[in-house]
Motif scaffolding. Structure first.
Motif, PDB file in Angstrom:
ATOM      1  N   MET A 150       0.837  -1.186   0.000  1.00  0.00           N
ATOM      2  CA  MET A 150       0.000   0.000   0.000  1.00  0.00           C
ATOM      3  C   MET A 150       0.883   1.251   0.000  1.00  0.00           C
ATOM      4  O   MET A 150       1.705   1.427   0.880  1.00  0.00           O
ATOM      5  N   ARG A 151       0.745   2.081  -1.006  1.00  0.00           N
ATOM      6  CA  ARG A 151       1.472   3.349  -1.045  1.00  0.00           C
ATOM      7  C   ARG A 151       0.741   4.363  -0.173  1.00  0.00           C
ATOM      8  O   ARG A 151      -0.482   4.425  -0.174  1.00  0.00           O
ATOM      9  N   LYS A 152       1.530   5.143   0.553  1.00  0.00           N
ATOM     10  CA  LYS A 152       0.965   6.122   1.475  1.00  0.00           C
ATOM     11  C   LYS A 152       1.556   7.500   1.184  1.00  0.00           C
ATOM     12  O   LYS A 152       2.568   7.636   0.504  1.00  0.00           O
ATOM     13  N   LEU A 153       0.909   8.491   1.774  1.00  0.00           N
ATOM     14  CA  LEU A 153       1.462   9.830   1.854  1.00  0.00           C
ATOM     15  C   LEU A 153       1.115  10.359   3.233  1.00  0.00           C
ATOM     16  O   LEU A 153       0.224   9.832   3.907  1.00  0.00           O
ATOM     17  N   TYR A 154       1.836  11.360   3.645  1.00  0.00           N
ATOM     18  CA  TYR A 154       1.616  11.963   4.961  1.00  0.00           C
ATOM     19  C   TYR A 154       1.455  13.452   4.756  1.00  0.00           C
ATOM     20  O   TYR A 154       2.199  14.057   3.975  1.00  0.00           O
ATOM     21  N   VAL A 155       0.491  14.039   5.434  1.00  0.00           N
ATOM     22  CA  VAL A 155       0.306  15.490   5.409  1.00  0.00           C
ATOM     23  C   VAL A 155       0.698  16.002   6.786  1.00  0.00           C
ATOM     24  O   VAL A 155       0.040  15.693   7.781  1.00  0.00           O
ATOM     25  N   GLY A 156       1.806  16.753   6.845  1.00  0.00           N
ATOM     26  CA  GLY A 156       2.310  17.292   8.097  1.00  0.00           C
ATOM     27  C   GLY A 156       1.993  18.780   8.209  1.00  0.00           C
ATOM     28  O   GLY A 156       2.127  19.526   7.242  1.00  0.00           O
ATOM     29  N   ILE A 157       1.563  19.182   9.387  1.00  0.00           N
ATOM     30  CA  ILE A 157       1.257  20.590   9.626  1.00  0.00           C
ATOM     31  C   ILE A 157       2.558  21.321   9.912  1.00  0.00           C
ATOM     32  O   ILE A 157       3.380  20.866  10.704  1.00  0.00           O
ATOM     33  N   THR A 158       2.717  22.462   9.247  1.00  0.00           N
ATOM     34  CA  THR A 158       3.949  23.211   9.421  1.00  0.00           C
ATOM     35  C   THR A 158       3.699  24.675   9.730  1.00  0.00           C
ATOM     36  O   THR A 158       2.661  25.239   9.403  1.00  0.00           O
ATOM     37  N   ASN A 159       4.698  25.244  10.317  1.00  0.00           N
ATOM     38  CA  ASN A 159       4.734  26.666  10.626  1.00  0.00           C
ATOM     39  C   ASN A 159       4.865  27.454   9.328  1.00  0.00           C
ATOM     40  O   ASN A 159       5.687  27.110   8.476  1.00  0.00           O
ATOM     41  N   ASP A 160       4.071  28.503   9.178  1.00  0.00           N
ATOM     42  CA  ASP A 160       4.112  29.323   7.964  1.00  0.00           C
ATOM     43  C   ASP A 160       5.510  29.877   7.700  1.00  0.00           C
ATOM     44  O   ASP A 160       5.980  29.879   6.563  1.00  0.00           O
ATOM     45  N   GLU A 161       6.163  30.349   8.753  1.00  0.00           N
ATOM     46  CA  GLU A 161       7.497  30.940   8.596  1.00  0.00           C
ATOM     47  C   GLU A 161       8.488  29.913   8.059  1.00  0.00           C
ATOM     48  O   GLU A 161       9.298  30.223   7.183  1.00  0.00           O
ATOM     49  N   TRP A 162       8.440  28.679   8.573  1.00  0.00           N
ATOM     50  CA  TRP A 162       9.311  27.597   8.090  1.00  0.00           C
ATOM     51  C   TRP A 162       9.107  27.435   6.587  1.00  0.00           C
ATOM     52  O   TRP A 162      10.054  27.398   5.814  1.00  0.00           O
ATOM     53  N   PHE A 163       7.848  27.351   6.173  1.00  0.00           N
ATOM     54  CA  PHE A 163       7.528  27.154   4.765  1.00  0.00           C
ATOM     55  C   PHE A 163       8.022  28.309   3.905  1.00  0.00           C
ATOM     56  O   PHE A 163       8.700  28.103   2.893  1.00  0.00           O
ATOM     57  N   TYR A 164       7.700  29.539   4.283  1.00  0.00           N
ATOM     58  CA  TYR A 164       8.084  30.690   3.458  1.00  0.00           C
ATOM     59  C   TYR A 164       9.604  30.865   3.386  1.00  0.00           C
ATOM     60  O   TYR A 164      10.136  31.201   2.326  1.00  0.00           O
TER      61      TYR A 164
END
Length: 163
Positions: free
Chosen positions: A1-15
């Motif tokens: 089974m192939r999976k993916l994960y959605v992780g919540i991140t800090n906006d500043e980290w992303f930008y």
């Protein structure tokens, strides 16, 4: 089974990371709890906190390790999503406020991601209907599930528009 994960991140980290667009990032966690949700090569996607609340990019999971703050900074520097060790230390301390900001042995969890993609804003998309507002860290989806397919197809569509 192939999976993916959605992780919540800090906006500043992303930008911060989007601005430099590295191919490898350290999705660090303030605790050293082992990350076992994915196998090597499976997609780890980024979801911004509300009110933005969109899935905005991701990378392929490579490995998990526990490192001291200093070693994580030496190894990944700005690929940690901050511009200085002092910033990393402050962020970890802020996330550990429930422990009084104690740095608990000065270690963090390091989720190393490769082949990182930052979607153009026009391709950001909302999480699926079964995403709960109570999710604090993230959620795993089977790609062949309805929600997993929705996420994967939207991510791939946005990724292809970048090419």
């Amino acid at each position: 089974m192939r999976k993916l994960y959605v992780g919540i991140t800090n906006d500043e980290w992303f930008y911060n990371l989007r601005d430099i667009s590295p191919e490898v990032v350290n999705f660090w966690t303030p605790g050293a709890k082992k990350f076992k949700a994915l196998c090597k090569g499976e997609w780890f996607l980024f979801k911004l906190h509300a009110p933005q609340n969109h899935i905005v990019g991701g990378g392929k999971f490579d490995f998990f390790s526990v490192m001291s703050l200093e070693n994580a900074w030496k190894k990944y520097s700005i690929q940690n999503g901050v511009y200085a060790l002092q910033d990393l230390t402050s962020k970890v301390r802020a996330y550990r406020k429930n422990t009084g900001g104690d740095l608990e042995g000065n270690t963090i969890g390091c989720i190393l991601l490769k082949d990182v993609i930052f979607l153009a804003e026009r391709d950001w998309f909302l999480p699926p209907a079964d995403w709960s507002r109570c999710i604090v860290r993230g959620k795993t989806y089977a790609i062949d599930s309805e929600s997993g397919n929705y996420i994967f197809e939207n991510f791939i569509k946005g990724m292809n528009r970048l090419a």
